[in-house]
Scaffold this motif. Structure first.
Motif, short mmCIF file in Angstrom:
data_model
loop_
_atom_site.label_atom_id
_atom_site.label_comp_id
_atom_site.label_asym_id
_atom_site.label_seq_id
_atom_site.Cartn_x
_atom_site.Cartn_y
_atom_site.Cartn_z
N TYR A 81 0.81 -1.27 0.01
CA TYR A 81 -0.01 0.01 -0.01
C TYR A 81 0.74 1.28 0.09
O TYR A 81 0.59 2.30 -0.76
N PHE A 82 1.93 1.33 0.78
CA PHE A 82 2.78 2.24 0.82
C PHE A 82 3.55 2.58 -0.34
O PHE A 82 3.66 3.83 -0.98
N VAL A 83 3.85 1.67 -1.14
CA VAL A 83 4.76 1.60 -2.22
C VAL A 83 4.03 2.13 -3.40
O VAL A 83 4.22 2.93 -4.39
N GLY A 84 2.45 1.50 -3.40
CA GLY A 84 1.66 1.92 -4.50
C GLY A 84 1.36 3.60 -4.19
O GLY A 84 1.16 4.14 -5.15
N THR A 85 1.11 4.01 -3.01
CA THR A 85 0.77 5.29 -2.80
C THR A 85 2.04 6.16 -3.36
O THR A 85 1.78 7.36 -3.97
N TYR A 86 3.55 5.65 -3.01
CA TYR A 86 4.40 6.66 -3.39
C TYR A 86 4.47 6.62 -4.84
O TYR A 86 4.54 7.61 -5.67
N LEU A 87 4.27 5.46 -5.61
CA LEU A 87 4.36 5.52 -7.31
C LEU A 87 3.17 6.28 -7.61
O LEU A 87 3.35 6.94 -8.59
N GLN A 88 1.98 6.29 -7.15
CA GLN A 88 0.99 7.19 -7.61
C GLN A 88 1.29 8.34 -7.51
O GLN A 88 1.03 9.30 -8.54
#
Length: 204
Positions: A81-88
């Motif tokens: 979730y954290f990685v997805g948020t960062y990439l977004q």
């Protein structure tokens, strides 16, 4: 000591620390050890597979336009979730989430499999147990993606060799968020936070 999966994968904060290393044991478990400890050095020395170096990883990230996250979770405490948020928020990649048990993650539709995505992703980021990686390799090959990026704390050396035999570029046991951030101003090249704060949308 815990199973190396998305439920307890090391966060980017741990990854940035220079004195702690996540090592995988022969029984499939992983744990954090001081990087200078004899056991950490011994376990690391037993690895024979060597993935892309820093310059190659930078080229992979720069060439990519789309990323699929396999094993993505809608739970904020999960590293995916954290990685997805960062990439977004901090990249220009088109980001897709793959989880057959969810319908939406971070405001976007969640897909049941890589086959269901609207395009073939350039990079498939994997948050799954090490033992699951060979089957994910097969899925990546089947859809025609070229790079599989297995997240920090997840190690399956046989799967890495297998992926390369199938023609894939394989990155393993590295956090794509940390790698992208350090190459694009968020972290020092050695992995340390620069302290830079900006509202500018991050480049590729």
């Amino acid at each position: 000591m815990s199973i190396a999966s998305d439920t307890d994968a090391t966060t980017e904060t741990d990854a940035a620390a220079s004195d702690v290393e996540t090592v995988r044991l022969v029984n499939g478990l992983s744990c954090e050890l001081p990087a200078t400890s004899p056991l950490a050095k011994l376990l690391k020395s037993q690895r024979t597979w060597i993935g892309p170096d820093a310059k190659q990883r930078l080229r992979i990230l720069n060439a990519a336009r789309s990323i699929a996250i396999v094993g993505a979770s809608p739970k904020p405490q999960r590293s995916s979730y954290f990685v997805g948020t960062y990439l977004q928020q901090s990249s220009d990649y088109r980001v897709y989430f793959v989880n057959p048990n969810e319908t939406e993650i971070l405001g976007q539709p969640a897909y049941a499999s890589l086959r269901d995505l609207p395009e073939v992703p350039d990079i498939v980021v994997v948050f799954r147990r090490g033992s699951d990686i060979p089957s994910v390799v097969d899925e990546v090959v089947a859809v025609g993606a070229k790079t599989i990026w297995v997240q920090l704390g997840i190690w399956n050396e046989q799967a890495a060799y297998y992926g390369e035999e199938q023609g894939l570029t394989v990155v393993m046991d590295r956090c794509i968020k940390v790698e992208h951030a350090r190459f694009h101003g968020g972290l020092h090249l050695l992995g340390f936070d620069t302290g830079q704060i900006t509202s500018r949308r991050g480049g590729r």
